[in-house]
Design a protein around this motif. Structure first.
Motif, PDB file in Angstrom:
ATOM      1  N   PRO A 106       0.821  -1.220   0.000  1.00 40.79           N
ATOM      2  CA  PRO A 106       0.000   0.000   0.000  1.00 40.79           C
ATOM      3  C   PRO A 106       0.847   1.259   0.000  1.00 40.79           C
ATOM      4  N   ASN A 107       0.189   2.360  -0.280  1.00 37.62           N
ATOM      5  CA  ASN A 107       0.852   3.655  -0.287  1.00 37.62           C
ATOM      6  C   ASN A 107       1.373   3.986   1.115  1.00 37.62           C
ATOM      7  N   VAL A 108       2.425   4.771   1.177  1.00 40.82           N
ATOM      8  CA  VAL A 108       2.956   5.182   2.476  1.00 40.82           C
ATOM      9  C   VAL A 108       2.194   6.413   2.957  1.00 40.82           C
ATOM     10  N   PRO A 109       1.941   6.521   4.250  1.00 42.08           N
ATOM     11  CA  PRO A 109       1.133   7.634   4.758  1.00 42.08           C
ATOM     12  C   PRO A 109       1.885   8.953   4.773  1.00 42.08           C
ATOM     13  N   ALA A 110       1.151  10.044   4.636  1.00 41.96           N
ATOM     14  CA  ALA A 110       1.735  11.374   4.772  1.00 41.96           C
ATOM     15  C   ALA A 110       2.168  11.607   6.213  1.00 41.96           C
ATOM     16  N   GLN A 111       3.061  12.547   6.409  1.00 37.33           N
ATOM     17  CA  GLN A 111       3.611  12.801   7.734  1.00 37.33           C
ATOM     18  C   GLN A 111       2.548  13.202   8.742  1.00 37.33           C
ATOM     19  N   ASP A 112       1.527  13.949   8.313  1.00 43.74           N
ATOM     20  CA  ASP A 112       0.527  14.452   9.258  1.00 43.74           C
ATOM     21  C   ASP A 112      -0.644  13.498   9.474  1.00 43.74           C
ATOM     22  N   VAL A 113      -0.556  12.286   8.939  1.00 49.84           N
ATOM     23  CA  VAL A 113      -1.593  11.280   9.194  1.00 49.84           C
ATOM     24  C   VAL A 113      -1.344  10.664  10.568  1.00 49.84           C
ATOM     25  N   PRO A 114      -2.372  10.604  11.429  1.00 51.00           N
ATOM     26  CA  PRO A 114      -2.173  10.042  12.770  1.00 51.00           C
ATOM     27  C   PRO A 114      -1.934   8.538  12.727  1.00 51.00           C
ATOM     28  N   ASN A 354      -6.015  11.770  -1.002  1.00 45.28           N
ATOM     29  CA  ASN A 354      -4.872  12.202  -1.806  1.00 45.28           C
ATOM     30  C   ASN A 354      -3.970  10.985  -1.971  1.00 45.28           C
ATOM     31  N   CYS A 355      -3.766  10.552  -3.216  1.00 44.94           N
ATOM     32  CA  CYS A 355      -2.953   9.360  -3.489  1.00 44.94           C
ATOM     33  C   CYS A 355      -1.514   9.713  -3.858  1.00 44.94           C
ATOM     34  N   GLY A 356      -1.173  11.005  -3.883  1.00 43.93           N
ATOM     35  CA  GLY A 356       0.168  11.380  -4.299  1.00 43.93           C
ATOM     36  C   GLY A 356       0.450  10.854  -5.701  1.00 43.93           C
ATOM     37  N   ASP A 357       1.663  10.326  -5.922  1.00 44.40           N
ATOM     38  CA  ASP A 357       2.004   9.788  -7.246  1.00 44.40           C
ATOM     39  C   ASP A 357       1.829   8.274  -7.322  1.00 44.40           C
ATOM     40  N   PHE A 358       1.193   7.686  -6.305  1.00 40.74           N
ATOM     41  CA  PHE A 358       1.061   6.225  -6.207  1.00 40.74           C
ATOM     42  C   PHE A 358       0.316   5.631  -7.401  1.00 40.74           C
ATOM     43  N   GLN A 359      -0.858   6.182  -7.722  1.00 39.32           N
ATOM     44  CA  GLN A 359      -1.622   5.680  -8.870  1.00 39.32           C
ATOM     45  C   GLN A 359      -0.960   6.065 -10.183  1.00 39.32           C
ATOM     46  N   ALA A 360      -0.402   7.261 -10.246  1.00 38.58           N
ATOM     47  CA  ALA A 360       0.215   7.727 -11.494  1.00 38.58           C
ATOM     48  C   ALA A 360       1.373   6.823 -11.902  1.00 38.58           C
ATOM     49  N   GLY A 372      11.233  22.129 -18.862  1.00 39.27           N
ATOM     50  CA  GLY A 372      12.032  21.001 -18.402  1.00 39.27           C
ATOM     51  C   GLY A 372      12.142  19.905 -19.441  1.00 39.27           C
ATOM     52  N   LYS A 373      13.186  19.095 -19.314  1.00 42.94           N
ATOM     53  CA  LYS A 373      13.367  17.966 -20.219  1.00 42.94           C
ATOM     54  C   LYS A 373      12.830  16.675 -19.616  1.00 42.94           C
ATOM     55  N   GLN A 374      12.927  16.556 -18.292  1.00 43.01           N
ATOM     56  CA  GLN A 374      12.490  15.347 -17.613  1.00 43.01           C
ATOM     57  C   GLN A 374      11.002  15.406 -17.285  1.00 43.01           C
ATOM     58  N   THR A 375      10.349  14.268 -17.370  1.00 40.66           N
ATOM     59  CA  THR A 375       8.956  14.191 -16.948  1.00 40.66           C
ATOM     60  C   THR A 375       8.883  13.813 -15.465  1.00 40.66           C
ATOM     61  N   VAL A 376       7.768  14.160 -14.829  1.00 42.23           N
ATOM     62  CA  VAL A 376       7.516  13.767 -13.446  1.00 42.23           C
ATOM     63  C   VAL A 376       6.130  13.143 -13.370  1.00 42.23           C
ATOM     64  N   PHE A 377       5.936  12.298 -12.385  1.00 40.63           N
ATOM     65  CA  PHE A 377       4.637  11.663 -12.229  1.00 40.63           C
ATOM     66  C   PHE A 377       3.631  12.658 -11.645  1.00 40.63           C
ATOM     67  N   LEU A 378       2.417  12.568 -12.151  1.00 40.29           N
ATOM     68  CA  LEU A 378       1.325  13.409 -11.662  1.00 40.29           C
ATOM     69  C   LEU A 378       0.896  12.964 -10.269  1.00 40.29           C
ATOM     70  N   HIS A 379       0.090  13.795  -9.616  1.00 37.96           N
ATOM     71  CA  HIS A 379      -0.585  13.389  -8.386  1.00 37.96           C
ATOM     72  C   HIS A 379      -2.074  13.241  -8.687  1.00 37.96           C
TER      73      HIS A 379
END
Length: 425
Positions: A106-114, A354-360, A372-379
């Motif tokens: 599974p996705n890793v939790p954000a820092q502010d998730v309890p 919010n799934c961050g870039d996990f699904q992307a 930019g030349k490099q691509t980045v994953f969407l959120h």
């Protein structure tokens, strides 16, 4: 899907994040498979380079009439030619093992998730509205709903348990709720109305995280397609395998669709009434955005869902889910829980993640920053705005009258054709 480079460079941090989800350390196994896959790929590349070099040398040896050297080189090329398919197969197998392992985490939790283990550890963030003080004992919608058009028996006779037919003004109210939600999300909140397929391929469900882990919660057709459990699947995958121009972002999409869930993991829960059905309708919200926008978009999406409850004057509370109660693909989730008088408690009516870039990463959905030349994953983000059936239940129970009738909320008046109250038949 997780970033293998991050795991290589930060194994302890990755394991610590999974530990917050109650999972054992996995970085060592992941890195071992990754190193095996990379080593096999390197060996294959070296073999290919040597084969090309030796093939060139054969011609030179033959031109020099050095038959002994030419024969030795031919034997080496033949051996490499035999070995390379095996190396390629081993590398592919190791890569598939690595992908299978990563795709099940599974996705890793954000820092502010309890931190926490289950819903008991969720944190209440806000509360809106005051539950109504009834002058009579409020009834469960399953008890007074049939007289208003909730046909549990008819639905069960057609399709089995957890299917319900809606008739007459009850069907009109359900339609009114759905149209009101869709209008609010498009006109007031700026989401683009979208009509999407209800049947999707394996890749779409893999992209949003339902496959392979949660196949038993889905319905599959005889031709190998799947009925969507939520329009999140179709909406989010509209950008699969694409590089989205930055100027198009953020994409805010909404769809009103039927949803289909086998509820395999919920045996015995909400078997009575209209709360947990195999088929239901939902107005889904999806946002696809730049990485730096996703936190703000998350709050925006929650507010869009809250606006529906506020317009209908339904008391609710906003909960920040703990690490042990979040969904598979989420890094941070808010649940909205509406007040149900018959149960004297709040029940979930919307989940916004919010799934961050996990699904992307699973979908290979990217953007190229301007210049930019490099691509980045969407959120990617998704949420209910709202589940129509559960909203119907909330309206029925909160607006019920002593005589079994239900007063229609003012916000729905334009959609009800002059009907202001549901009367028992």
């Amino acid at each position: 899907m997780h970033d293998i480079r991050f795991i290589r460079e930060n194994p302890a941090a990755f394991d610590a994040a999974l530990g917050r989800r109650g999972l054992s350390p996995m970085s060592a196994d992941i890195i071992t498979l990754d190193e095996k896959s990379r080593a096999l790929k390197t060996e294959w590349q070296q073999a290919q380079a040597r084969r090309n070099e030796a093939s060139k040398a054969i011609g030179q040896a033959m031109a020099a009439k050095d038959s002994a050297t030419a024969d030795a080189l031919k034997a080496e090329v033949a051996e490499l030619k035999d070995r390379m398919p095996a190396l390629e197969g081993e590398e592919r197998a190791a890569g598939e093992q690595l992908t299978a392992l990563l795709s099940a985490i599974p996705n890793v939790p954000a820092q502010d998730v309890p931190d926490g283990t289950d819903e008991v550890d969720n944190v209440e963030v806000a509360r809106w509205g005051t539950p109504r003080a009834f002058a009579f004992p409020p009834q469960d919608h399953a008890d007074f709903g049939p007289a208003l058009g909730l046909d549990f028996e008819g639905g069960a006779a057609l399709s089995g348990a957890r299917f319900t037919a809606l008739r007459g003004q009850m069907a009109r109210l359900h339609r009114a709720l759905a149209q009101f939600m869709l209008d609010q999300q498009t006109v007031a909140n700026g989401y683009e109305e979208t009509i999407v397929p209800l049947l999707v391929k394996d890749a779409a469900l893999f992209g949003t995280g339902q496959l392979p882990k949660f196949a038993e919660d889905l319905f599959k057709t005889t031709d190998g397609r799947w009925l969507i459990p939520t329009a999140e699947v179709s909406l989010t995958n509209l950008v699969a395998d694409q590089i989205v121009p930055e100027e198009r972002l953020p994409l805010r999409l909404t769809a009103l669709t039927p949803c289909f869930r086998s509820e395999a993991g919920s045996a015995g829960r909400d078997t009575r009434g209209f709360i947990r059905q195999h088929q239901f309708e939902k107005v889904e919200l999806v946002t696809i955005c730049r990485p730096e926008e996703s936190e703000a978009e998350h709050e925006r999406m929650v507010a869009a869902a809250e606006g529906i409850l506020q317009a209908l004057a339904l008391p609710y509370r906003k909960m920040l889910l703990c690490t042990g109660d979040m969904g598979f693909g989420a890094r941070k989730t808010y649940d909205l829980e509406v007040w149900l008088p018959s149960q004297d408690t709040y029940r979930e009516i919307s989940s916004v993640s919010n799934c961050g870039d996990f699904q992307a990463r699973r979908m290979n959905a990217r953007m190229r920053p301007d210049g930019g030349k490099q691509t980045v994953f969407l959120h990617t983000l998704n949420g209910s705005g709202l589940a129509v059936g559960r909203t119907l239940v909330a309206v029925l129970e909160n607006c019920q009258q002593a005589d079994g009738s239900v007063v229609i909320p003012d916000a729905l008046a334009p959609y009800m054709g002059g009907v202001t109250k549901l009367e028992p038949r």
